[in-house]
Design a protein around this motif. Structure first.
Motif, PDB file in Angstrom:
ATOM      1  N   ALA A   1       5.954   2.998   0.326  1.00 35.92           N
ATOM      2  CA  ALA A   1       4.907   1.980   0.488  1.00 35.92           C
ATOM      3  C   ALA A   1       5.170   1.121   1.708  1.00 35.92           C
ATOM      4  CB  ALA A   1       4.811   1.111  -0.754  1.00 35.92           C
ATOM      5  N   SER A   2       4.093   0.598   2.267  1.00 38.27           N
ATOM      6  CA  SER A   2       4.167  -0.383   3.348  1.00 38.27           C
ATOM      7  C   SER A   2       3.902  -1.766   2.758  1.00 38.27           C
ATOM      8  CB  SER A   2       3.137  -0.079   4.432  1.00 38.27           C
ATOM      9  OG  SER A   2       1.814  -0.206   3.913  1.00 38.27           O
TER      10      SER A   2
ATOM     11  N   GLN B   1       0.849  -1.190   0.000  1.00 36.46           N
ATOM     12  CA  GLN B   1       0.000   0.000   0.000  1.00 36.46           C
ATOM     13  C   GLN B   1       0.885   1.241   0.000  1.00 36.46           C
ATOM     14  OE1 GLN B   1      -2.782   0.286   3.253  1.00 36.46           O
ATOM     15  NE2 GLN B   1      -3.517   2.311   2.641  1.00 36.46           N
ATOM     16  N   GLU B   2       0.679   2.126  -0.970  1.00 35.65           N
ATOM     17  CA  GLU B   2       1.448   3.362  -1.002  1.00 35.65           C
ATOM     18  C   GLU B   2       0.999   4.269   0.143  1.00 35.65           C
ATOM     19  OE1 GLU B   2       1.586   5.172  -4.860  1.00 35.65           O
ATOM     20  OE2 GLU B   2       2.195   3.314  -5.850  1.00 35.65           O
ATOM     21  N   ILE B   3       1.976   4.922   0.780  1.00 28.18           N
ATOM     22  CA  ILE B   3       1.725   5.724   1.978  1.00 28.18           C
ATOM     23  C   ILE B   3       2.431   7.071   1.854  1.00 28.18           C
ATOM     24  CG2 ILE B   3       1.364   3.752   3.516  1.00 28.18           C
ATOM     25  CD1 ILE B   3       4.276   3.906   4.336  1.00 28.18           C
ATOM     26  N   ASP B   4       2.100   8.001   2.760  1.00 32.54           N
ATOM     27  CA  ASP B   4       2.770   9.301   2.745  1.00 32.54           C
ATOM     28  C   ASP B   4       3.996   9.275   3.655  1.00 32.54           C
ATOM     29  OD1 ASP B   4       1.872   9.552   5.384  1.00 32.54           O
ATOM     30  OD2 ASP B   4       0.253  10.949   4.863  1.00 32.54           O
TER      31      ASP B   4
ATOM     32  N   PHE C   1       9.247   0.372   1.990  1.00 33.64           N
ATOM     33  CA  PHE C   1      10.317   0.750   1.064  1.00 33.64           C
ATOM     34  C   PHE C   1      10.053   2.135   0.491  1.00 33.64           C
ATOM     35  CE2 PHE C   1       7.443  -2.151  -1.354  1.00 33.64           C
ATOM     36  CZ  PHE C   1       6.981  -1.280  -2.341  1.00 33.64           C
ATOM     37  N   PHE C   2      11.133   2.718  -0.032  1.00 29.06           N
ATOM     38  CA  PHE C   2      11.129   4.095  -0.512  1.00 29.06           C
ATOM     39  C   PHE C   2      12.098   4.135  -1.695  1.00 29.06           C
ATOM     40  CE2 PHE C   2      12.383   8.687   1.112  1.00 29.06           C
ATOM     41  CZ  PHE C   2      12.157   9.215  -0.149  1.00 29.06           C
TER      42      PHE C   2
ATOM     43  N   ILE D   1      11.430  -7.742  -0.207  1.00 29.86           N
ATOM     44  CA  ILE D   1      12.230  -7.575  -1.424  1.00 29.86           C
ATOM     45  C   ILE D   1      11.388  -7.890  -2.656  1.00 29.86           C
ATOM     46  CG2 ILE D   1      14.185  -8.503  -2.729  1.00 29.86           C
ATOM     47  CD1 ILE D   1      15.597  -8.924  -0.010  1.00 29.86           C
ATOM     48  N   ASP D   2      10.648  -8.995  -2.621  1.00 30.54           N
ATOM     49  CA  ASP D   2       9.783  -9.366  -3.749  1.00 30.54           C
ATOM     50  C   ASP D   2       8.734  -8.294  -4.014  1.00 30.54           C
ATOM     51  OD1 ASP D   2      11.125 -11.742  -4.153  1.00 30.54           O
ATOM     52  OD2 ASP D   2       9.699 -12.951  -2.992  1.00 30.54           O
ATOM     53  N   ALA D   3       8.150  -7.761  -2.941  1.00 29.33           N
ATOM     54  CA  ALA D   3       7.117  -6.737  -3.085  1.00 29.33           C
ATOM     55  C   ALA D   3       7.682  -5.474  -3.723  1.00 29.33           C
ATOM     56  CB  ALA D   3       6.497  -6.426  -1.723  1.00 29.33           C
ATOM     57  N   LEU D   4       8.874  -5.092  -3.303  1.00 32.97           N
ATOM     58  CA  LEU D   4       9.532  -3.912  -3.868  1.00 32.97           C
ATOM     59  C   LEU D   4       9.786  -4.091  -5.361  1.00 32.97           C
ATOM     60  CD1 LEU D   4      11.346  -1.346  -3.963  1.00 32.97           C
ATOM     61  CD2 LEU D   4      13.209  -2.777  -3.093  1.00 32.97           C
TER      62      LEU D   4
END
Length: 369
Positions: free
Chosen positions: A253-254, A205-208, A266-267, A292-295
């Motif tokens: 993102a979380s 999920q993208e986050i601020d 990650f950022f 790592i896979d999610a990134l």
């Protein structure tokens, strides 16, 4: 021979001129934007501290050398310690003194800090540091890379030298996407990355920047040596790191497991049809591979040709078998006499690099023309 003294606010224009000569190989006047950036970075920044001033070398030609320092407030288990983060070091060859750099580094290593650290040491700086008792950190000093679209990646690299070749990136990317559809998800390839089907193993999920800062602090508890910033301080630092004109828009993102529990964040920055540059990745124990896979999947879905980041020891095992390659372009280096700090670093229990380094700096990824 010149003298070394703490940086004064009035030195900033001269330091900007030195920056132009040292890094841009030009005597052209520094832009107002560069002067403003250096003032913010070395005079007004929240990580600037009077106990750890930057140093300049002053000779007959004026300011002929500079080394930047910031204070890194850290926690070692239950003990508060402070690090000195070294950033830009530069010398003016016109002064005729080849020892300006070593003298500045020696002065910067002296102070009240419990350890000194940099993640951008060149081969020359690393050799100087080692002669002064510093150590290179091999497991923190590698760039990792996962190639997703090989033709697009090669076209992008070629376009950096010959701009006209950038026209090929769209065509190369289309060919890569055709290849991706033919790669079986259960077969890893060094050149190419299969389209992944949505699964239940992890949710992104993208986050601020505020949410990222809170999650970063929560996940950093796994490290023996970690920053002791509070959420507002880290949020400010993260927001400052978002703007990288040369690297493209930022994605924060979380990552949560199938129960909805956060296991990482990650950022990274991504320029269209180019490389995703990872500024920070943090994972909970046991969640390293999934994060790592999610990134990589997140960057692939947004058109990245490749993903590149900086290694940390606790991630290395999870990178095995994921067709990730490694290179070294700059080194992380530490200087300390504290045995507990040294033990935390040597065992990979120290949170270093990324935001706990120099990558947040506006000098990285911006051109100030």
């Amino acid at each position: 021979m010149g003298q070394i003294r703490p940086l004064a606010e009035t030195d900033i224009p001269a330091v900007a001129a030195l920056f132009q000569r040292a890094f841009r190989r030009t005597d052209r006047a520094a832009s107002d934007a560069l002067v403003e950036c250096l003032h913010r970075l070395y005079v007004d920044h929240p990580l600037s501290h009077e106990s750890l001033p930057c140093f300049v070398h002053e000779s007959t030609i004026g300011i002929s050398g500079f080394v930047g320092r910031h204070r890194l407030p850290m926690r070692l288990a239950d003990r508060e310690v402070n690090g000195a983060l070294f950033s830009t070091i530069m010398a003016d060859h016109r002064a005729g003194d080849p020892l300006i750099g070593p003298k500045l580094l020696k002065a910067a290593l002296t102070g009240p800090q419990d350890f000194s650290f940099t993640e951008t040491a060149s081969d020359v700086s690393l050799a100087m540091g080692q002669r002064l008792g510093s150590s290179g950190l091999a497991s923190y000093s590698l760039n990792w890379i996962r190639i997703i679209r090989p033709a697009q990646w090669l076209a992008d690299r070629a376009a950096r030298r010959y701009r006209a070749l950038g026209l090929l990136k769209g065509l190369a990317g289309a060919g890569d996407d055709m290849l991706r559809r033919r790669i079986r998800p259960d077969r890893q390839r060094w050149l190419g990355y299969a389209r992944k089907k949505a699964g239940k193993a992890a949710t992104v999920q993208e986050i601020d920047h505020d949410a990222f800062a809170a999650l970063f602090i929560e996940l950093s508890d796994r490290f023996t040596l970690r920053p002791r910033w509070d959420a507002p301080q880290l949020s400010t630092l993260t927001m400052e790191a978002i703007l990288k004109q040369d690297f493209g828009p930022a994605f924060l993102a979380s990552v949560s497991d199938h129960r909805g529990k956060p296991i990482g964040c990650f950022f990274y920055h991504l320029r269209l049809r180019s490389t995703a540059r990872v500024l920070q990745l943090v994972a909970a124990p046991g969640g390293e591979g999934a994060v790592i896979d999610a990134l990589i999947a997140h960057a692939a879905d947004r058109g990245a040709a490749a993903v590149i980041g900086r290694t940390e020891p606790y991630l290395m095992e999870a990178m095995l078998g994921r067709r990730i390659g490694f290179t070294n372009t700059a080194s992380s280096m530490i200087n300390t006499r504290d045995g507990e700090i040294r033990a935390a670093v040597d065992t990979g229990a120290a949170m270093l690099n990324g935001l706990v380094g120099e990558q947040w700096s506006r000098l990285i990824g911006n051109h100030f023309d």
